[in-house]
Design a protein around this motif. Structure first.
Motif, PDB file in Angstrom:
ATOM      1  N   VAL A 118      89.056 -42.493  81.234  1.00 13.67           N
ATOM      2  CA  VAL A 118      90.335 -41.950  80.800  1.00 13.67           C
ATOM      3  C   VAL A 118      90.618 -42.455  79.384  1.00 13.67           C
ATOM      4  N   ARG A 119      91.174 -41.590  78.545  1.00 12.99           N
ATOM      5  CA  ARG A 119      91.472 -41.989  77.163  1.00 12.99           C
ATOM      6  C   ARG A 119      92.948 -41.914  76.816  1.00 12.99           C
ATOM      7  N   ASP A 120      93.769 -41.517  77.812  1.00  7.71           N
ATOM      8  CA  ASP A 120      95.223 -41.504  77.616  1.00  7.71           C
ATOM      9  C   ASP A 120      95.845 -42.342  78.713  1.00  7.71           C
ATOM     10  N   GLU A 131      87.340 -49.881  61.988  1.00  4.95           N
ATOM     11  CA  GLU A 131      85.887 -49.748  62.201  1.00  4.95           C
ATOM     12  C   GLU A 131      85.527 -48.303  62.541  1.00  4.95           C
ATOM     13  N   GLU A 132      86.325 -47.701  63.425  1.00  4.35           N
ATOM     14  CA  GLU A 132      86.008 -46.334  63.868  1.00  4.35           C
ATOM     15  C   GLU A 132      86.089 -45.333  62.721  1.00  4.35           C
ATOM     16  N   ARG A 133      87.050 -45.565  61.811  1.00  8.55           N
ATOM     17  CA  ARG A 133      87.162 -44.645  60.659  1.00  8.55           C
ATOM     18  C   ARG A 133      85.887 -44.698  59.831  1.00  8.55           C
ATOM     19  N   SER A 141      82.969 -45.574  61.024  1.00 12.08           N
ATOM     20  CA  SER A 141      81.900 -44.999  61.850  1.00 12.08           C
ATOM     21  C   SER A 141      81.929 -43.479  61.805  1.00 12.08           C
ATOM     22  N   TYR A 142      83.098 -42.903  62.144  1.00 13.72           N
ATOM     23  CA  TYR A 142      83.200 -41.447  62.169  1.00 13.72           C
ATOM     24  C   TYR A 142      83.064 -40.852  60.763  1.00 13.72           C
ATOM     25  N   GLY A 143      83.432 -41.660  59.747  1.00 18.62           N
ATOM     26  CA  GLY A 143      83.403 -41.167  58.371  1.00 18.62           C
ATOM     27  C   GLY A 143      82.049 -41.264  57.717  1.00 18.62           C
ATOM     28  N   ARG A 202      79.172 -43.661  59.059  1.00 19.42           N
ATOM     29  CA  ARG A 202      78.227 -44.657  59.589  1.00 19.42           C
ATOM     30  C   ARG A 202      77.431 -44.093  60.770  1.00 19.42           C
ATOM     31  N   MET A 203      78.068 -43.208  61.542  1.00 20.63           N
ATOM     32  CA  MET A 203      77.345 -42.572  62.651  1.00 20.63           C
ATOM     33  C   MET A 203      76.564 -41.366  62.106  1.00 20.63           C
ATOM     34  N   SER A 204      75.365 -41.156  62.669  1.00 20.73           N
ATOM     35  CA  SER A 204      74.533 -40.044  62.190  1.00 20.73           C
ATOM     36  C   SER A 204      75.143 -38.707  62.608  1.00 20.73           C
ATOM     37  N   GLU A 237      73.624 -36.448  64.139  1.00 25.01           N
ATOM     38  CA  GLU A 237      73.174 -36.189  65.516  1.00 25.01           C
ATOM     39  C   GLU A 237      74.110 -36.860  66.524  1.00 25.01           C
ATOM     40  N   TRP A 238      74.533 -38.086  66.199  1.00 24.44           N
ATOM     41  CA  TRP A 238      75.437 -38.837  67.079  1.00 24.44           C
ATOM     42  C   TRP A 238      76.796 -38.118  67.162  1.00 24.44           C
ATOM     43  N   LEU A 239      77.309 -37.741  66.017  1.00 25.02           N
ATOM     44  CA  LEU A 239      78.611 -37.055  66.001  1.00 25.02           C
ATOM     45  C   LEU A 239      78.545 -35.746  66.804  1.00 25.02           C
ATOM     46  N   ALA A 264      76.550 -35.199  69.319  1.00 22.29           N
ATOM     47  CA  ALA A 264      76.466 -35.539  70.748  1.00 22.29           C
ATOM     48  C   ALA A 264      77.859 -35.841  71.316  1.00 22.29           C
ATOM     49  N   LEU A 265      78.740 -36.320  70.448  1.00 24.06           N
ATOM     50  CA  LEU A 265      80.086 -36.693  70.904  1.00 24.06           C
ATOM     51  C   LEU A 265      81.056 -35.516  70.902  1.00 24.06           C
ATOM     52  N   GLU A 266      80.667 -34.444  70.240  1.00 23.25           N
ATOM     53  CA  GLU A 266      81.581 -33.299  70.102  1.00 23.25           C
ATOM     54  C   GLU A 266      82.169 -32.820  71.427  1.00 23.25           C
ATOM     55  N   GLY A 269      84.911 -35.078  72.491  1.00 26.03           N
ATOM     56  CA  GLY A 269      86.103 -34.893  71.672  1.00 26.03           C
ATOM     57  C   GLY A 269      86.775 -36.173  71.215  1.00 26.03           C
ATOM     58  N   THR A 270      86.014 -37.246  71.053  1.00 26.38           N
ATOM     59  CA  THR A 270      86.616 -38.504  70.583  1.00 26.38           C
ATOM     60  C   THR A 270      86.785 -38.473  69.065  1.00 26.38           C
ATOM     61  N   ASP A 271      87.703 -39.290  68.566  1.00 24.70           N
ATOM     62  CA  ASP A 271      87.810 -39.487  67.117  1.00 24.70           C
ATOM     63  C   ASP A 271      88.212 -40.936  66.850  1.00 24.70           C
ATOM     64  N   ALA A 272      88.555 -41.245  65.604  1.00 25.48           N
ATOM     65  CA  ALA A 272      88.799 -42.642  65.221  1.00 25.48           C
ATOM     66  C   ALA A 272      90.158 -43.170  65.693  1.00 25.48           C
ATOM     67  N   ASN A 273      91.018 -42.295  66.197  1.00 26.62           N
ATOM     68  CA  ASN A 273      92.344 -42.750  66.636  1.00 26.62           C
ATOM     69  C   ASN A 273      92.290 -43.316  68.045  1.00 26.62           C
ATOM     70  N   LYS A 274      92.795 -44.529  68.191  1.00 24.58           N
ATOM     71  CA  LYS A 274      92.743 -45.191  69.498  1.00 24.58           C
ATOM     72  C   LYS A 274      94.127 -45.696  69.907  1.00 24.58           C
ATOM     73  N   PRO A 275      95.131 -44.789  70.005  1.00 26.11           N
ATOM     74  CA  PRO A 275      96.491 -45.223  70.328  1.00 26.11           C
ATOM     75  C   PRO A 275      96.575 -45.930  71.675  1.00 26.11           C
ATOM     76  N   THR A 314      85.013 -47.292  79.109  1.00 27.58           N
ATOM     77  CA  THR A 314      84.065 -48.220  78.480  1.00 27.58           C
ATOM     78  C   THR A 314      84.101 -47.938  76.986  1.00 27.58           C
ATOM     79  N   HIS A 315      84.876 -48.744  76.288  1.00 25.87           N
ATOM     80  CA  HIS A 315      85.089 -48.510  74.863  1.00 25.87           C
ATOM     81  C   HIS A 315      84.275 -49.524  74.065  1.00 25.87           C
ATOM     82  N   THR A 316      83.529 -49.002  73.083  1.00 23.25           N
ATOM     83  CA  THR A 316      82.702 -49.900  72.266  1.00 23.25           C
ATOM     84  C   THR A 316      82.948 -49.623  70.788  1.00 23.25           C
ATOM     85  N   PRO A 317      84.118 -50.025  70.300  1.00 23.25           N
ATOM     86  CA  PRO A 317      84.359 -49.850  68.862  1.00 23.25           C
ATOM     87  C   PRO A 317      83.295 -50.655  68.128  1.00 23.25           C
ATOM     88  N   SER A 318      82.518 -49.980  67.323  1.00 21.27           N
ATOM     89  CA  SER A 318      81.316 -50.630  66.798  1.00 21.27           C
ATOM     90  C   SER A 318      81.385 -50.789  65.275  1.00 21.27           C
TER      91      SER A 318
END
Ligand code: IYR
Length: 220
Positions: A35-37, A88-90, A92-94, A96-98, A100-102, A104-106, A109-115, A169-173
């Motif tokens: 769950v993300r909300d 960090e996520e900004r 990554s998404y901006g 740092r992630m390849s 191909e990775w982005l 795979a995540l489409e 539907g995740t993005d850099a916002n983690k409210p 399972t969140h792994t802000p990297s």
């Protein structure tokens, strides 16, 4: 010296009962979703304690139990974690992630916002102890740390689901910022961050399918 041996209190069940339990547990686990909300509804500390105790029953290399769980409910600390994770996520998404990775995540539907890191009543960070210390302070090797922590994480997720809580399972990297904010020693590395709470009202999850049995097992 080997430890003394004690009888194992193993409960042998009739096969019918085994089938019924296997079915019920599968159904229960099959219904779990990340769950993300999250709602801001409080969760009693006792529940988090039990989930961590359950996680800590996981088997581990040489029974070293190479994990530390840091359970955060302090709103100021949660805010700092959110800010640092989003930074960090900004990155990554901006870029740092390849690509191909982005891609795979489409579907997720995740993005850099983690409210949710601010909303959720608890953030539990599982730290892997890459090595440890003996009583005299000398360094002690740890074994199968990744495997041990992975199993503990699985038990933790199952315990939360069983008691009616949701997690992710969140792994802000990279997760180094967690060592600093949570003041963990250099022998420990953040392994997974778990927001823990109730799903927000009206939470939706991606309509994803799990692989059928035939696709995940080979019988010989
Ligand atoms: N850590 C990022 C990216 C991310 C990576 C994977 I692999 C996921 O399954 C989901 C997200 C984030 O949390 O957004």
């Amino acid at each position: 010296m080997p430890l003394p041996r004690i009888p194992y209190e193993f409960e042998a069940l009739p096969e019918e009962e085994m089938r019924a339990r296997a079915e019920a547990f599968y159904k229960k686990m099959e219904a779990r979703r990340s769950v993300r909300d999250f709602s801001d509804r409080p969760v009693p500390r006792e529940l988090i304690e039990r989930a961590i105790q359950t996680a800590s029953t996981a088997p581990s290399g040489a029974h070293i139990q190479p994990w530390t769980f840091v359970a955060v409910s302090d709103p100021k600390l949660k805010l700092r974690i959110r800010e640092a994770a989003e930074e960090e996520e900004r990155t990554s998404y901006g870029g740092r992630m390849s690509e191909e990775w982005l891609e795979a995540l489409e579907p997720i539907g995740t993005d850099a916002n983690k409210p949710f890191l601010e909303t959720v009543p608890w953030i539990v960070v599982l730290f892997a102890q890459r090595s440890g210390f003996r009583e005299d302070g000398s360094k002690r090797k740890h074994y199968y740390v990744q495997e041990s922590c992975g199993i503990a994480a699985g038990f933790f997720i199952a315990a939360l689901h069983e008691m009616g809580l949701a997690t992710l399972t969140h792994t802000p990297s990279p997760m180094r910022f967690l060592s600093e904010l949570l003041e963990r020693p250099s022998n420990e590395a953040a392994y997974i961050l778990f927001p823990v709470g109730y799903p927000a009202d009206g939470t939706v999850v991606p309509d994803l399918q799990r692989k059928p049995l035939e696709d995940v097992v080979i019988w010989k």
